[in-house]
Design an enzyme around this catalytic site. Sequence first.
Site, PDB file in Angstrom:
ATOM      1  N   LYS A  75       0.992  -1.247   0.014  1.00 44.64           N
ATOM      2  CA  LYS A  75       0.141   0.069   0.017  1.00 44.64           C
ATOM      3  C   LYS A  75       1.021   1.296  -0.088  1.00 44.64           C
ATOM      4  O   LYS A  75       0.696   2.310  -0.830  1.00 44.64           O
ATOM      5  CB  LYS A  75      -0.818  -0.170   1.328  1.00 44.64           C
ATOM      6  CG  LYS A  75      -1.835  -1.004   1.015  1.00 44.64           C
ATOM      7  CD  LYS A  75      -3.007  -1.041   2.605  1.00 44.64           C
ATOM      8  CE  LYS A  75      -2.291  -1.595   3.634  1.00 44.64           C
ATOM      9  NZ  LYS A  75      -1.730  -2.985   3.858  1.00 44.64           N
ATOM     10  N   THR A  76       1.970   1.331   0.917  1.00 46.87           N
ATOM     11  CA  THR A  76       2.884   2.247   0.977  1.00 46.87           C
ATOM     12  C   THR A  76       3.491   2.592  -0.327  1.00 46.87           C
ATOM     13  O   THR A  76       3.692   3.628  -1.074  1.00 46.87           O
ATOM     14  CB  THR A  76       3.796   2.239   2.046  1.00 46.87           C
ATOM     15  OG1 THR A  76       3.020   2.173   3.145  1.00 46.87           O
ATOM     16  CG2 THR A  76       4.746   3.538   2.033  1.00 46.87           C
ATOM     17  N   ASP A 120      -1.560   6.601   6.181  1.00 45.86           N
ATOM     18  CA  ASP A 120      -1.352   5.310   6.594  1.00 45.86           C
ATOM     19  C   ASP A 120      -2.522   5.030   8.032  1.00 45.86           C
ATOM     20  O   ASP A 120      -2.620   5.937   8.710  1.00 45.86           O
ATOM     21  CB  ASP A 120      -0.060   4.639   7.144  1.00 45.86           C
ATOM     22  CG  ASP A 120      -0.014   3.301   6.856  1.00 45.86           C
ATOM     23  OD1 ASP A 120      -0.694   2.356   6.620  1.00 45.86           O
ATOM     24  OD2 ASP A 120       1.141   2.888   7.290  1.00 45.86           O
ATOM     25  N   THR A 169      -5.494  -1.739   7.304  1.00 43.41           N
ATOM     26  CA  THR A 169      -5.705  -2.997   7.254  1.00 43.41           C
ATOM     27  C   THR A 169      -6.983  -3.499   7.750  1.00 43.41           C
ATOM     28  O   THR A 169      -7.398  -4.609   7.911  1.00 43.41           O
ATOM     29  CB  THR A 169      -4.663  -3.486   8.089  1.00 43.41           C
ATOM     30  OG1 THR A 169      -4.749  -2.945   9.468  1.00 43.41           O
ATOM     31  CG2 THR A 169      -2.977  -3.263   7.526  1.00 43.41           C
ATOM     32  N   ARG A 228       6.730  -7.883   1.749  1.00 42.70           N
ATOM     33  CA  ARG A 228       7.458  -7.602   2.897  1.00 42.70           C
ATOM     34  C   ARG A 228       8.303  -8.519   3.354  1.00 42.70           C
ATOM     35  O   ARG A 228       9.565  -8.498   3.791  1.00 42.70           O
ATOM     36  CB  ARG A 228       6.890  -6.675   3.839  1.00 42.70           C
ATOM     37  CG  ARG A 228       7.521  -6.160   5.050  1.00 42.70           C
ATOM     38  CD  ARG A 228       6.579  -5.263   5.912  1.00 42.70           C
ATOM     39  NE  ARG A 228       5.778  -4.262   5.385  1.00 42.70           N
ATOM     40  CZ  ARG A 228       4.946  -3.476   5.548  1.00 42.70           C
ATOM     41  NH1 ARG A 228       4.380  -4.055   7.003  1.00 42.70           N
ATOM     42  NH2 ARG A 228       4.233  -2.372   5.158  1.00 42.70           N
TER      43      ARG A 228
END
Length: 346
Positions: A75-76, A120, A169, A228
């Site tokens: 997402k980032t 975020d 999330t 990640r």
Amino acid sequence: MSRSNGKTALGQSPLRRKTTEEDKILDLTLRPKNWEEYIGQAKVKRNLGIIIGAAKKRNESPEHLLFYGASGLGKTTISYLIAKELGMNIKVTSGPAIEKAGDLAAILTNLSDGDVLFLDECHRINKVCEEYLYPAMEEFKLNLIMGKGPLARTMELKLPRFTLVGATTRIALLSSPLRSRFGATFQLNFYELEDIEKIIQRSSQVLGLETEPEAIKIIAQRSRFTPRVANRLLKRVRDFAQMEGEGIITKKIAESALEFLEIDEKGLESGDKRILEVIVKKFDGGPVGLQALAAATSEEEDTILDIYEPYLMQLGFIERTPRGRITTKIAYQHLGIKYKVNQTLL
């Protein structure tokens, strides 16, 4: 081939250990620099290409965008790529960091026309601040109340036209008024195994590592279908290869390192297995509520919801029912425990 300084963190979980400054720098290095380097999420990329391309043709800022999905799915990274595609700056903040209206005002008034603001954990924004955010998103203005009581007055601040990119999330915790103000909402799903292998291959090249194809497959299979995690495991295997081998990531080195980290062939760590074993042994396979499960495993509820549960559900090891979580037959098989039908569900 790069060499480490010999400091390792092999005894710590790649999901739960504290990120070092070196890891932060490496994470930025491994982040894709353009859409061509961004692997996976093809449908999301196509939709974003249309939204961004059309906005550029109209010489406008794109509508506000919302992304949701499990941690570590990109997402980032997507928010940075959106800003780069637009040729604009990006400012980054998070819901918990905005505690009062003044914090929000400071962030919004320092934006320039066309900037991207990445928010975020937007489900955790202060509810009072959220109210101030509505006119900022719709009308690009901020209405601040100055003073208290009879002397209170409203001050209107005009804001530059910006694009808010929200990430969460826990989309269910996002209020309907906030959610409705995003022009488009996208779900990021777990990646295909082939895409994870490509990501590890690219990361190996960026880090200057010599990695055997079989080793890439082994790391990918234990990466929880999450970029990640894949990159973190690659870095830990790299440490192991440099300390125990000759710096080359072979199949044997990868297997030894991941076994040392207590990560099994499905990518489960000790925390995942503990959750499954608690449901099976203490609660007869379930159903068990989140609060009871958190107490029995000494884990926070948010950790179970954000870190463990999405992947266990993806594997089909646990299911949610109206009465709580239950473990499935394949979870018993993975743990090597004889399966018995749960009578409470019949």
